[in-house]
Design a protein around this motif. Structure first.
Motif, mmCIF file in Angstrom:
data_model
loop_
_atom_site.group_PDB
_atom_site.id
_atom_site.type_symbol
_atom_site.label_atom_id
_atom_site.label_comp_id
_atom_site.label_asym_id
_atom_site.label_seq_id
_atom_site.Cartn_x
_atom_site.Cartn_y
_atom_site.Cartn_z
ATOM 1 N N TYR A 219 0.800 -1.240 0.000
ATOM 2 C CA TYR A 219 0.000 0.000 0.000
ATOM 3 C C TYR A 219 0.827 1.282 0.000
ATOM 4 O O TYR A 219 0.282 2.359 -0.172
ATOM 5 N N GLY A 220 2.125 1.165 0.274
ATOM 6 C CA GLY A 220 2.987 2.329 0.074
ATOM 7 C C GLY A 220 3.240 3.246 1.249
ATOM 8 O O GLY A 220 4.362 3.627 1.473
ATOM 9 N N LYS A 221 2.209 3.614 2.043
ATOM 10 C CA LYS A 221 2.471 4.607 3.099
ATOM 11 C C LYS A 221 3.185 3.991 4.301
ATOM 12 O O LYS A 221 4.067 4.581 4.898
ATOM 13 N N SER A 222 2.726 2.831 4.687
ATOM 14 C CA SER A 222 3.331 2.125 5.824
ATOM 15 C C SER A 222 2.949 0.662 5.647
ATOM 16 O O SER A 222 2.116 0.337 4.820
ATOM 17 N N PRO A 223 3.560 -0.243 6.436
ATOM 18 C CA PRO A 223 3.203 -1.658 6.273
ATOM 19 C C PRO A 223 1.972 -2.049 7.077
ATOM 20 O O PRO A 223 1.613 -3.217 7.118
ATOM 21 N N TYR A 224 1.324 -1.072 7.735
ATOM 22 C CA TYR A 224 0.271 -1.414 8.695
ATOM 23 C C TYR A 224 -1.135 -1.065 8.207
ATOM 24 O O TYR A 224 -1.339 -0.065 7.527
ATOM 25 N N LEU A 225 -2.103 -1.892 8.628
ATOM 26 C CA LEU A 225 -3.520 -1.624 8.377
ATOM 27 C C LEU A 225 -4.235 -1.534 9.710
ATOM 28 O O LEU A 225 -3.780 -2.086 10.715
ATOM 29 N N TYR A 226 -5.399 -0.866 9.688
ATOM 30 C CA TYR A 226 -6.199 -0.743 10.914
ATOM 31 C C TYR A 226 -7.676 -0.744 10.523
ATOM 32 O O TYR A 226 -8.065 -0.109 9.553
ATOM 33 N N PRO A 227 -8.518 -1.501 11.254
ATOM 34 C CA PRO A 227 -9.939 -1.586 10.867
ATOM 35 C C PRO A 227 -10.746 -0.371 11.318
ATOM 36 O O PRO A 227 -10.560 0.120 12.437
ATOM 37 N N LEU A 228 -11.637 0.104 10.455
ATOM 38 C CA LEU A 228 -12.563 1.161 10.864
ATOM 39 C C LEU A 228 -13.397 0.650 12.045
ATOM 40 O O LEU A 228 -13.735 -0.524 12.106
ATOM 41 N N TYR A 229 -13.704 1.547 12.971
ATOM 42 C CA TYR A 229 -14.471 1.243 14.195
ATOM 43 C C TYR A 229 -13.676 0.446 15.224
ATOM 44 O O TYR A 229 -14.226 -0.043 16.200
ATOM 45 N N GLY A 230 -12.365 0.280 15.009
ATOM 46 C CA GLY A 230 -11.547 -0.286 16.085
ATOM 47 C C GLY A 230 -11.307 -1.781 16.003
ATOM 48 O O GLY A 230 -11.963 -2.509 15.261
ATOM 49 N N LEU A 231 -10.337 -2.229 16.806
ATOM 50 C CA LEU A 231 -9.906 -3.632 16.770
ATOM 51 C C LEU A 231 -10.967 -4.586 17.295
ATOM 52 O O LEU A 231 -10.929 -5.778 17.011
ATOM 53 N N GLY A 232 -11.936 -4.060 18.050
ATOM 54 C CA GLY A 232 -13.018 -4.908 18.570
ATOM 55 C C GLY A 232 -13.828 -5.544 17.442
ATOM 56 O O GLY A 232 -14.533 -6.537 17.647
ATOM 57 N N GLU A 233 -13.706 -4.975 16.226
ATOM 58 C CA GLU A 233 -14.409 -5.546 15.074
ATOM 59 C C GLU A 233 -13.825 -6.906 14.680
ATOM 60 O O GLU A 233 -14.509 -7.728 14.075
ATOM 61 N N LEU A 234 -12.538 -7.125 14.972
ATOM 62 C CA LEU A 234 -11.876 -8.360 14.522
ATOM 63 C C LEU A 234 -12.444 -9.610 15.194
ATOM 64 O O LEU A 234 -12.876 -10.534 14.500
ATOM 65 N N PRO A 235 -12.474 -9.666 16.552
ATOM 66 C CA PRO A 235 -13.064 -10.870 17.164
ATOM 67 C C PRO A 235 -14.507 -11.080 16.726
ATOM 68 O O PRO A 235 -14.941 -12.213 16.489
ATOM 69 N N GLN A 236 -15.258 -9.983 16.556
ATOM 70 C CA GLN A 236 -16.668 -10.134 16.155
ATOM 71 C C GLN A 236 -16.786 -10.733 14.759
ATOM 72 O O GLN A 236 -17.677 -11.533 14.490
ATOM 73 N N GLY A 237 -15.859 -10.352 13.869
ATOM 74 C CA GLY A 237 -15.872 -10.910 12.511
ATOM 75 C C GLY A 237 -15.670 -12.414 12.517
ATOM 76 O O GLY A 237 -16.382 -13.165 11.841
#
Length: 447
Positions: A219-237
């Protein structure tokens, strides 16, 4: 609840939710319980903001200048996703990506001599960086080319380095790299928290730098991604994934007893009922007698009304303070996100400082990071014990996850998931096992 399950999972942290998702996809009958009324356990995002104030026992309620409470989703554990890392791969293979939206983190910075600099991670950036002198830049460029071309299965790319015996210290010597460059290479590219890696064979470090470069290249800017609405979305997914494959979820469910017979688990008792199981996966808080304390982490959530100075006004970034720069054994990290990620009110920023505790005064240890963030509107300080299982679970069939460490990405968490998977199933973790079966949509619209 009075049923027999293949696996019962206690706690809805990210580790537990990914494992219950994989187990469900693989046809196991899973019951997933949490004593809390919300998903995420230790790795949840707290909303509204009033709830965060309550959680940290602050007497006041948030001032009006903080905007609407429900605009906030504040992570308790700050981490980013490596764009080419294991968690992104897990999200893609399971198609959990359809429930989430991600943004690229805008920059990665490193601290040197009291100032912060952008981490150079491409040849062009390395040559333009103020972190190094002219000759050092050339040597560093040669080193990056060596890493990029390195292939552990092709000895022609080794240039005299033996990946299984040559230490990383010797690799740095070979390229004649100075201490400052070693600092940011080991800590801001390979993302080690301490300098222990210098005296072990270099293969893992080279692979870590490759992961960083390949993630950055996506993606070019940095090697990191972050989910909209916060990391709490990950376990819910991942919880949704498990539910699609027949997993049963129960929140707000107290665990009264883990029922044992002849030294191994046979069920979990809750509110007078027993759910039977062959295996149990849980976070350390459910089995205090089967885990040991392995240290502490301090995390300080800071609410700001401005971007961090010298980060080109980024609305998200990471800053790494290598331990050598502040006379410590382990690095200090800053993860910053903002209203651009739907986790804060308009014009507000959340910076979370974290590190492994080394003294009896943890708050003094993170002072160099807090100075970079001034002025701070509000601070929330948490000092957490880190736990690890005392045994591998083979006998009891109880498999505990490890507490989330101070690293700012999910690679160590994914290693723990793979390790638990191997111990519960007896076979090596394979990303292919995570793929949804063809046409398994169970009423979900194909997208």
């Amino acid at each position: 609840m009075d049923e027999e399950y293949d696996v019962i999972v206690l706690g809805t942290g990210l580790t537990e939710c990914i494992l219950s998702g994989i187990m469900s996809v693989n046809g196991k009958k899973v019951l997933h319980m949490d004593r809390n009324p919300y998903y995420g356990g230790e790795s949840s995002s707290i909303t509204p903001l009033e709830e965060l104030y309550k959680r940290f026992n602050l007497q006041d309620s948030p001032p009006e200048s903080m905007g609407r409470g429900r605009d906030w989703n504040v992570d308790l554990i700050p981490k980013f996703l490596m764009a080419n890392g294991q968690l992104v791969k897990m999200l893609l293979y399971t198609e959990v990506t359809r429930y989430l939206d991600f943004k690229v983190v805008e920059g990665s910075f490193v601290y040197k001599g009291g100032k912060i600099y952008k981490v150079p991670s491409t040849e062009t950036e390395a040559l333009a960086s103020n972190l190094m002198g002219m000759f050092e830049k050339r040597r560093f460029r040669k080193f990056l080319v060596f890493v990029a071309n390195f292939d552990e299965n092709d000895p022609k790319t080794f240039e005299g380095v033996d990946p299984k015996t040559t230490t990383m210290r010797d690799v740095y010597k070979k390229f004649d790299l100075g201490q400052d460059v070693i600092d940011f290479t080991g800590h801001a590219l390979a993302l080690y928290r301490t300098d222990d890696y210098l005296d072990v064979p270099c293969l893992e470090t080279i692979n870590r730098i490759k992961l960083y470069s390949e993630s950055l290249a996506r993606y070019g800017k940095s090697p990191y991604l972050y989910p909209l609405y916060g990391l709490g979305e990950l376990p819910q997914g991942f919880a949704r994934l498990s539910a699609i494959y027949g997993g049963t979820y129960m929140l707000n469910k107290p665990v009264d007893e883990i029922v044992m017979e002849d030294g191994h688990v046979i069920g979990v008792k809750s509110e007078g009922e027993v759910a039977r199981c062959k295996q149990l996966i849980c976070d350390p808080s459910y089995i205090p007698d089967r885990v040991r304390k392995a240290g502490q982490v301090i995390r300080v959530i800071c609410i700001l009304s401005h971007p961090i100075k010298n980060t080109n006004d980024s609305n998200s970034c990471q800053i790494i303070i290598p331990q050598n720069q502040v006379n410590r054994n382990s690095d200090i990290y800053v993860c910053m996100i903002s209203y651009a990620h739907n986790v804060a009110a308009q014009g507000k920023y959340i910076a979370i400082v974290s590190t492994t505790v080394e003294t009896s005064e943890p708050e003094a240890e993170i002072e160099p990071a807090l100075e970079l963030l001034e002025p701070i509107d509000q601070k929330f300080v948490a000092i957490s014990d880190l736990y690890e299982p005392t045994d591998d679970g083979t006998e009891s069939q109880i498999f505990a996850s490890r507490s989330y460490d101070a690293t700012t990405h999910f690679e160590t968490t994914c290693n723990d998931i793979k390790d638990i998977y191997k111990r519960t199933t007896g076979s090596d973790f394979d990303f292919e096992n995570m793929k949804r079966k063809q046409n398994d949509v169970f009423g979900e619209d194909e997208q």
